[in-house]
Design a protein around this motif. Structure first.
Motif, PDB file in Angstrom:
ATOM      1  N   LYS A 116       6.053  22.866  -0.032  1.00  0.00           N
ATOM      2  CA  LYS A 116       5.019  22.684  -1.054  1.00  0.00           C
ATOM      3  C   LYS A 116       4.044  21.571  -0.706  1.00  0.00           C
ATOM      4  CE  LYS A 116       6.630  23.278  -5.337  1.00  0.00           C
ATOM      5  NZ  LYS A 116       7.579  23.103  -6.463  1.00  0.00           N
ATOM      6  N   LYS A 120      -0.019  22.258  -0.185  1.00  0.00           N
ATOM      7  CA  LYS A 120      -1.088  21.519  -0.881  1.00  0.00           C
ATOM      8  C   LYS A 120      -2.140  21.041   0.110  1.00  0.00           C
ATOM      9  CE  LYS A 120      -0.593  18.662  -4.330  1.00  0.00           C
ATOM     10  NZ  LYS A 120      -0.130  17.508  -5.132  1.00  0.00           N
ATOM     11  N   ARG A 121      -1.681  20.618   1.268  1.00  0.00           N
ATOM     12  CA  ARG A 121      -2.630  20.130   2.286  1.00  0.00           C
ATOM     13  C   ARG A 121      -3.541  21.273   2.745  1.00  0.00           C
ATOM     14  NH1 ARG A 121       0.424  17.047   6.602  1.00  0.00           N
ATOM     15  NH2 ARG A 121       0.531  15.421   5.022  1.00  0.00           N
ATOM     16  N   ARG A 124      -6.070  21.944   0.016  1.00  0.00           N
ATOM     17  CA  ARG A 124      -7.113  20.901  -0.035  1.00  0.00           C
ATOM     18  C   ARG A 124      -8.136  21.128   1.058  1.00  0.00           C
ATOM     19  NH1 ARG A 124      -3.304  17.071  -1.056  1.00  0.00           N
ATOM     20  NH2 ARG A 124      -3.211  16.376   1.099  1.00  0.00           N
ATOM     21  N   THR A 130      -6.265  20.545  -5.794  1.00  0.00           N
ATOM     22  CA  THR A 130      -4.820  20.380  -5.977  1.00  0.00           C
ATOM     23  C   THR A 130      -4.584  19.192  -6.905  1.00  0.00           C
ATOM     24  OG1 THR A 130      -4.662  18.904  -4.089  1.00  0.00           O
ATOM     25  CG2 THR A 130      -4.347  21.247  -3.636  1.00  0.00           C
ATOM     26  N   ASP A 135      -0.349  12.427   0.109  1.00  0.00           N
ATOM     27  CA  ASP A 135      -0.760  13.320   1.188  1.00  0.00           C
ATOM     28  C   ASP A 135       0.493  13.670   1.975  1.00  0.00           C
ATOM     29  OD1 ASP A 135      -2.169  14.785   3.002  1.00  0.00           O
ATOM     30  OD2 ASP A 135      -2.833  13.048   4.174  1.00  0.00           O
ATOM     31  N   SER A 160       9.757  19.113  -1.767  1.00  0.00           N
ATOM     32  CA  SER A 160       8.912  19.992  -0.934  1.00  0.00           C
ATOM     33  C   SER A 160       9.475  21.402  -0.865  1.00  0.00           C
ATOM     34  CB  SER A 160       8.837  19.456   0.495  1.00  0.00           C
ATOM     35  OG  SER A 160       8.134  18.265   0.514  1.00  0.00           O
ATOM     36  N   GLU A 200       3.081  13.752  -7.324  1.00  0.00           N
ATOM     37  CA  GLU A 200       1.768  14.087  -7.851  1.00  0.00           C
ATOM     38  C   GLU A 200       1.609  13.600  -9.268  1.00  0.00           C
ATOM     39  OE1 GLU A 200       1.594  18.326  -6.945  1.00  0.00           O
ATOM     40  OE2 GLU A 200       2.267  18.848  -8.941  1.00  0.00           O
ATOM     41  N   TYR A 285      -5.825  23.032 -11.205  1.00  0.00           N
ATOM     42  CA  TYR A 285      -5.179  22.439 -10.036  1.00  0.00           C
ATOM     43  C   TYR A 285      -4.150  23.400  -9.444  1.00  0.00           C
ATOM     44  CZ  TYR A 285      -6.719  18.096 -12.355  1.00  0.00           C
ATOM     45  OH  TYR A 285      -7.440  17.110 -12.984  1.00  0.00           O
ATOM     46  N   PHE A 286      -4.236  23.639  -8.147  1.00  0.00           N
ATOM     47  CA  PHE A 286      -3.204  24.408  -7.440  1.00  0.00           C
ATOM     48  C   PHE A 286      -1.898  23.625  -7.470  1.00  0.00           C
ATOM     49  CE2 PHE A 286      -0.787  24.716  -3.489  1.00  0.00           C
ATOM     50  CZ  PHE A 286      -0.642  26.082  -3.291  1.00  0.00           C
ATOM     51  N   ILE A 287      -0.758  24.295  -7.748  1.00  0.00           N
ATOM     52  CA  ILE A 287       0.531  23.600  -7.574  1.00  0.00           C
ATOM     53  C   ILE A 287       1.386  24.198  -6.460  1.00  0.00           C
ATOM     54  CG2 ILE A 287       0.804  22.324  -9.744  1.00  0.00           C
ATOM     55  CD1 ILE A 287       2.514  24.648 -10.808  1.00  0.00           C
ATOM     56  N   GLU A 288       1.427  25.533  -6.358  1.00  0.00           N
ATOM     57  CA  GLU A 288       2.188  26.113  -5.250  1.00  0.00           C
ATOM     58  C   GLU A 288       1.864  27.591  -5.118  1.00  0.00           C
ATOM     59  OE1 GLU A 288       6.333  26.871  -5.394  1.00  0.00           O
ATOM     60  OE2 GLU A 288       6.403  27.289  -7.536  1.00  0.00           O
TER      61      GLU A 288
END
Ligand code: ADP
Ligand code: ADP
Ligand code: MG
Length: 452
Positions: A116, A120-121, A124, A130, A135, A160, A200, A285-288
């Protein structure tokens, strides 16, 4: 075209996949553990193979036994369902190396999105917003403290490798971060074999909105609209609906654009779901991203008339998507309830046992996906979900009425269930207005009886 599918799962999702295969005139082979010897899903298939003892690690997670069963029974593809091996990149690779088709995304896509923090990276980098946070992974407590101070409390410590709401802890200040960090790490290690954590910002009063996608290997990506999954207990979904009352046409366009961009960024193929939280100020916001068929996919099927499992099998065979974006229309409203063998008087702990009587609902606008039957055993080894009840109506109100009717008809005896809680959601004021968030169950107020 795929001829014979091995279904590497159990329970209702195995039945769901078998049904799609029947509709497509494809043969299927089921696998079962020793605990599922008498289970109905196994007997529905053309052929069935025992793949090991009750424990999932020795049966439904046993990659070698499953692949061997597929080869021995002359299958050309494996459908992993959800949970178990569905998001296991190594398994997807091994299936391919054995000369079989994995009905799902590529091992690379599973790998990069399954972690995860990495996912997210990637998001972004392709301009999908996100949740503000670290990071990537934070390895130590001092690092976590520095990150949390930078982001601002309250924060969420997340695993993660997380899934199913596990490996996640809230921290409101530096003191509580210490406990959150060690608890989330320990839970993640036990559940996923990895204690990698990231941090987060905790979005307050969020709604969980997700977008169902399906993509083929010819570069086409189809969005099948959003689902709202904000009715949660301990960050786990228990009731879902489509479409979402919170999503306007403009917001829908935004969700769709982000979701499709996410899929294209990783050359995504097959079915997938991009999950977001929606803040009260309408920030998205994106989470997964879940790289598999999801439990709640039937609400999307109800409002689109689109068979997701059939389409999964088609695109895995190399065919192009059977529909264009302009063919997809949302008709009416659908709600799904997850009926689980849980004891509401004991913190909703799993309640395995034998179901000695069951009456399932039906009628206009009701679909039931399940593998339970009178006399069946609910083993303690696996997920406690017994059935999914899906109601479809022309309007949201009609879907609510039909769901109430369905739950009133439903009888399960022998194991304890969450039926009462599901029923109460259908009378919850916030739920009925459509203006609710993921705190809906925690905030619900009920009266207590004065027992003098
Ligand atoms: P959905 O959004 O499809 O409801 P869930 O997170 O509830 O997804 O997970 C669906 C199923 O997969 C559940 O049975 C859950 O226990 C299982 N699951 C989810 N993530 C993982 C994981 N990382 N490892 C093992 N099982 C998982
Ligand atoms: P899982 O992999 O267990 O499904 P998710 O990252 O999808 O974990 O989060 C599960 C749920 O936790 C979400 O549906 C949402 O309700 C809540 N959640 C996750 N991240 C946040 C956040 N940053 N702020 C508020 N709530 C969150
Ligand atoms: Mg999730």
């Amino acid at each position: 075209m795929i001829r014979r599918v091995l279904v590497a799962n159990r329970g209702e999702i195995a039945v769901r996949i078998i049904r799609a295969c029947r509709d497509m005139n494809i043969e299927m082979v089921t696998v079962f553990s020793e605990a599922d010897r008498d289970a109905q899903f196994a007997s529905l298939a053309t052929k069935s193979v025992c793949i090991g003892p009750a424990r999932a690690s020795e049966s439904y997670m046993n990659q070698a036994n499953i692949i061997e069963a597929a080869l021995k029974t002359d299958c050309d593809a494996i459908h992993p369902g959800y949970g178990f091996l569905s998001e296991n990149a190594e398994f997807a690779e091994r299936v391919k190396d054995a000369g079989l088709i994995f009905i799902g995304p590529s091992a690379d896509a599973i790998r990069s999105l399954g972690d995860k923090a990495t996912a997210k990276r990637i998001m972004r980098e392709c301009g999908v917003p996100t949740v503000p946070g670290s990071d990537g992974v934070v390895a130590t407590l001092p690092e976590a403290k520095a990150e949390a101070a930078r982001i601002g409390y309250p924060v969420l410590v997340k695993a993660s490798a997380g899934g199913g709401g596990r490996g996640m802890r809230r921290a409101d200040d530096e003191q509580s971060l210490e406990a959150a960090f060690s608890e989330a790490g320990a839970e993640a290690l036990a559940a996923f074999g990895s204690d990698e954590l990231y941090i987060e910002k905790l979005i307050l009063n969020p709604r969980h909105i997700e977008v169902q996608l399906i993509a083929d290997r010819h570069g086409n990506v189809l969005s099948l609209g959003e689902r709202e999954c904000s009715v949660q207990r301990r960050s786990q979904k228990i009731l879902e609906e489509a479409p979402s009352k919170a999503v306007s046409a403009e917001l829908r366009a935004k969700f769709t654009e982000y979701a499709v961009r996410a899929a294209k960024a990783v050359n995504y193929e097959n079915a997938g779901t991009v999950e977001f939280v929606l803040a009260p100020d309408e920030s998205v916001y994106f989470i997964e991203m879940n790289t598999r068929l999801q439990v709640e996919h039937p609400v999307t099927e109800a409002v689109t008339g689109f068979d997701l499992v059939r389409e999964q099998i088609r695109v895995a065979s190399g065919l192009e998507l059977s529909a264009a974006q302009s063919d997809i229309a949302i008709t009416g409203h659908a709600i799904e309830c997850r009926l689980c063998a849980e004891d509401p008087e004991n913190g909703f702990m799993p309640s395995p046992g034998t179901i000695d009587f069951v009456h399932l609902p039906g009628g206009f606008g009701i679909r039931v996906d399940t593998a339970i039957f009178p006399g069946c055993r609910v083993p303690p080894y696996y997920d406690s979900m017994l059935a999914k009840i899906i109601a479809h109506g022309k309007t949201r109100n009609e879907a609510v009425y039909r769901m109430r009717r369905a739950l009133e008809e439903l009888i399960v005896r022998g194991v304890k269930t969450n039926l009462g809680q599901l029923y109460m959601v259908l009378y919850n004021r916030e739920f009925l207005t459509g203006s609710y968030d993921t705190g809906i169950l925690e905030n619900a107020e009920y009266g207590t009886l004065n027992m003098e």
